[in-house]
Design a protein around this motif. Structure first.
Motif, mmCIF file in Angstrom:
data_model
loop_
_atom_site.group_PDB
_atom_site.id
_atom_site.type_symbol
_atom_site.label_atom_id
_atom_site.label_comp_id
_atom_site.label_asym_id
_atom_site.label_seq_id
_atom_site.Cartn_x
_atom_site.Cartn_y
_atom_site.Cartn_z
ATOM 1 N N ASP A 9 0.772 -1.077 0.128
ATOM 2 C CA ASP A 9 0.060 -0.050 -0.015
ATOM 3 C C ASP A 9 0.801 1.430 0.003
ATOM 4 O O ASP A 9 1.835 1.005 0.561
ATOM 5 N N HIS A 11 0.419 5.704 0.499
ATOM 6 C CA HIS A 11 -0.332 6.733 0.449
ATOM 7 C C HIS A 11 0.326 8.184 0.454
ATOM 8 O O HIS A 11 1.322 8.064 0.854
ATOM 9 N N HIS A 43 -2.853 -1.361 6.113
ATOM 10 C CA HIS A 43 -3.568 -1.647 4.852
ATOM 11 C C HIS A 43 -2.754 -2.811 4.265
ATOM 12 O O HIS A 43 -3.291 -3.633 3.660
HETATM 13 MG MG MG Z 1 -4.613 2.173 1.921
#
Ligand code: MG
Length: 159
Positions: A9, A11, A43
């Motif tokens: 993941d 961000h 995540h």
């Molecule tokens: Mg995420």
């Protein structure tokens, strides 16, 4: 049978958001942007656990278009992945994860992160491996534009 899952993941780092990784709020002048609390580490681990039991990704369980998950603590995503393991009468053997961030330093937060991750998964913190690396100043992570995380999960399933 031991099953393995992988998760990744990323961000974006932006002004005006808290930086939350592994459930820990890390003091920093930017935070991760996202629909939930944008905890890229949780995540990635959620996707790894879901992958190990042959499920899809976190978005299938928690669509980012659903207002219920706006600002949600990512602990609930991890809890769901653990319940998918339990549903199959399996158990999580171990988790290993790496945070990829140019800044800030992560090491001192590992004990708390492990504690929170383990609590959400219902496992012993000793079963959670955590590491962090910079991106050697290269690419979007190296420029401090975002933080990424990758994880693997090992899950025992009774066939
Ligand atoms: Mg995420």
């Amino acid at each position: 049978m031991i099953h393995i899952g992988i998760g990744y993941d990323v961000h974006q780092l932006v002004e005006g958001r808290k930086l939350i990784l592994g459930g820990v709020e890390i003091p920093y002048h930017k935070g991760l942007d996202g629909h939930s609390d944008a905890d890229a580490l949780m995540h990635a681990i959620t996707d790894a656990v879901l992958g190990a039991v042959g499920e899809g990704d976190i978005g299938q369980f928690f669509p980012n278009t659903d207002p219920r998950w706006k600002g949600a603590p990512s602990r609930i995503f991890l809890e769901e992945s653990a319940s998918q393991v339990l549903k199959r009468t399996g158990r999580i053997v171990n988790i290993d994860a790496t945070i990829i961030a140019q800044e800030p330093k992560m090491g001192k937060h590992f004990p708390k992160m492990k504690e929170y991750i383990a609590a959400a998964l219902g496992i012993d913190p000793k079963k959670v491996g955590l590491k962090a690396t910079t991106n050697e100043m290269m690419g979007f992570v190296g420029r401090g534009e975002g933080i990424a995380a990758m994880a693997v999960a090992s899950v025992y399933l009774p066939e």
